[in-house]
Design a protein around this motif. Structure first.
Motif, PDB file in Angstrom:
ATOM      1  N   VAL A  29       0.843  -1.209   0.000  1.00 22.30           N
ATOM      2  CA  VAL A  29       0.000   0.000   0.000  1.00 22.30           C
ATOM      3  C   VAL A  29       0.872   1.250   0.000  1.00 22.30           C
ATOM      4  O   VAL A  29       0.603   2.226  -0.705  1.00 22.30           O
ATOM      5  N   LYS A  30       1.939   1.208   0.776  1.00 20.73           N
ATOM      6  CA  LYS A  30       2.847   2.358   0.868  1.00 20.73           C
ATOM      7  C   LYS A  30       3.408   2.695  -0.511  1.00 20.73           C
ATOM      8  O   LYS A  30       3.505   3.861  -0.895  1.00 20.73           O
ATOM      9  N   GLU A  31       3.762   1.663  -1.277  1.00 16.23           N
ATOM     10  CA  GLU A  31       4.315   1.902  -2.621  1.00 16.23           C
ATOM     11  C   GLU A  31       3.270   2.523  -3.543  1.00 16.23           C
ATOM     12  O   GLU A  31       3.566   3.412  -4.332  1.00 16.23           O
ATOM     13  N   ALA A  34       2.677   6.181  -2.572  1.00 17.61           N
ATOM     14  CA  ALA A  34       3.772   7.070  -2.983  1.00 17.61           C
ATOM     15  C   ALA A  34       3.574   7.594  -4.406  1.00 17.61           C
ATOM     16  O   ALA A  34       4.117   8.634  -4.781  1.00 17.61           O
ATOM     17  N   LEU A  35       2.770   6.901  -5.207  1.00 14.84           N
ATOM     18  CA  LEU A  35       2.544   7.308  -6.600  1.00 14.84           C
ATOM     19  C   LEU A  35       1.498   8.415  -6.711  1.00 14.84           C
ATOM     20  O   LEU A  35       1.320   9.003  -7.773  1.00 14.84           O
ATOM     21  N   ARG A  36       0.755   8.664  -5.659  1.00 13.70           N
ATOM     22  CA  ARG A  36      -0.404   9.558  -5.746  1.00 13.70           C
ATOM     23  C   ARG A  36      -0.083  10.959  -5.225  1.00 13.70           C
ATOM     24  O   ARG A  36       0.295  11.117  -4.073  1.00 13.70           O
ATOM     25  N   GLN A  37      -0.273  11.938  -6.070  1.00 12.21           N
ATOM     26  CA  GLN A  37       0.097  13.311  -5.728  1.00 12.21           C
ATOM     27  C   GLN A  37      -0.912  13.985  -4.803  1.00 12.21           C
ATOM     28  O   GLN A  37      -0.552  14.823  -3.988  1.00 12.21           O
ATOM     29  N   ILE A 249      -8.614   2.354  -5.500  1.00 18.38           N
ATOM     30  CA  ILE A 249      -9.343   3.457  -4.845  1.00 18.38           C
ATOM     31  C   ILE A 249      -8.436   4.693  -4.750  1.00 18.38           C
ATOM     32  O   ILE A 249      -8.862   5.807  -5.048  1.00 18.38           O
ATOM     33  N   LEU A 250      -7.170   4.474  -4.395  1.00 13.38           N
ATOM     34  CA  LEU A 250      -6.229   5.604  -4.309  1.00 13.38           C
ATOM     35  C   LEU A 250      -6.065   6.255  -5.680  1.00 13.38           C
ATOM     36  O   LEU A 250      -6.058   7.486  -5.806  1.00 13.38           O
ATOM     37  N   GLU A 251      -5.944   5.416  -6.696  1.00 14.69           N
ATOM     38  CA  GLU A 251      -5.736   5.920  -8.056  1.00 14.69           C
ATOM     39  C   GLU A 251      -6.948   6.756  -8.527  1.00 14.69           C
ATOM     40  O   GLU A 251      -6.796   7.855  -9.059  1.00 14.69           O
TER      41      GLU A 251
END
Ligand code: PGA
Length: 261
Positions: A29-31, A34-37, A249-251
């Motif tokens: 999840v951490k990785e 890290a991709l999400r601004q 969901i993060l994306e």
């Protein structure tokens, strides 16, 4: 606070069963986080995993939160965890008033004490409110208003900005139902909560409080909820235990523009 970023909080509840599985899930999840601004991700694991996960935090986009805490700093409170212990691990966000804790007998008064304790210790309480069921006469609005009013009693004005408010209707939580609340119904409640906060705190302080949604959030409904209800984040239970679903969901949340209210 998450500033203009959306706040996505994973509530792992009493999962997973083993530390090594918690670590695997957290690292994945951490990785992704890290991709999400435009997202601040907070993982709330069971207490025994906090120490090991904390050692694996890197960067600022994904932090560790707590699912609960007692209002006293220490003392004879068997089975409880205090703000002092959480702060020792650098924990800032703590869930307060989750319906699964209210179901164990946590009252509005206890929720209020926890909220005040978290604020006074410099933490960000994540206050969860929501009705158990909906009635056609609309009494559920009063339930939510009363929960908010009682939780905020005595909250120091200068610390109000540290509170995160979550509308989480109990009937829409995945362990109760397969269906989330509809975006229209979330929007309606969002507007109502804003009005309650305005009356309680004044428009300036009320305008600073992030309002999130929780209850069966998944990759299929996340985008619609943000776009149509104006919430600026989620509390995610079940779907946060599945790396692929939570990453999606993060994306989605990263790209979506919340409806401006
Ligand atoms: P759910 O849980 O996403 O599994 O519905 C949310 C919560 O209870 O916080």
């Amino acid at each position: 606070m998450a500033g203009k970023k959306k706040l996505i909080i994973a509530n792992w509840k009493m999962n997973p069963g083993k530390e090594k599985d918690a670590l695997t899930l957290f690292v994945a999840v951490k990785e992704e986080a890290a991709l999400r601004q435009n997202i601040q991700t907070v993982i709330c694991p069971p207490f025994p995993f906090i120490s090991v996960l904390k050692k694996n935090v890197s960067g600022r986009k994904c932090s560790i939160g707590a699912q609960n805490m007692h209002w006293e700093v220490n003392g004879a409170y068997t089975g409880e965890i205090s703000s002092a212990m959480l702060l020792d691990y650098g924990i800032k966000y703590v869930l307060v008033g989750h319906s699964e804790r209210r179901a164990f007998g946590e009252t509005d008064e206890m929720v209020n004490k926890k909220l005040l304790a978290a604020l006074r210790r410099g933490m960000s309480p994540v206050l969860l409110v929501g009705e158990t069921e909906r009635d056609s006469a609309g009494a559920f609005f009063n339930v939510v208003r009363d929960q908010i009013t009682r939780a905020f009693e005595g909250a120091p004005r200068h610390l109000l900005k540290n509170i995160v408010l979550v509308y989480e209707p109990v009937w829409a939580i995945s362990s109760h139902a397969a269906l989330p609340c509809s975006p229209e119904n979330i929007l309606e409640m969002h507007i109502f909560i804003k009005k309650v906060l305005n009356d309680l705190l004044g428009s300036v302080a009320a305008g600073r409080l992030p309002i999130l949604y929780g209850g069966s959030v998944n990759p299929e409904n996340a985008g619609g909820i943000i776009a149509e209800s104006g919430v600026t984040g989620f509390v995610v239970g079940n779907a946060s235990l599945d790396t692929r679903k939570f990453a999606r969901i993060l994306e989605i949340a990263d790209k979506m523009k919340p409806l401006a209210l």
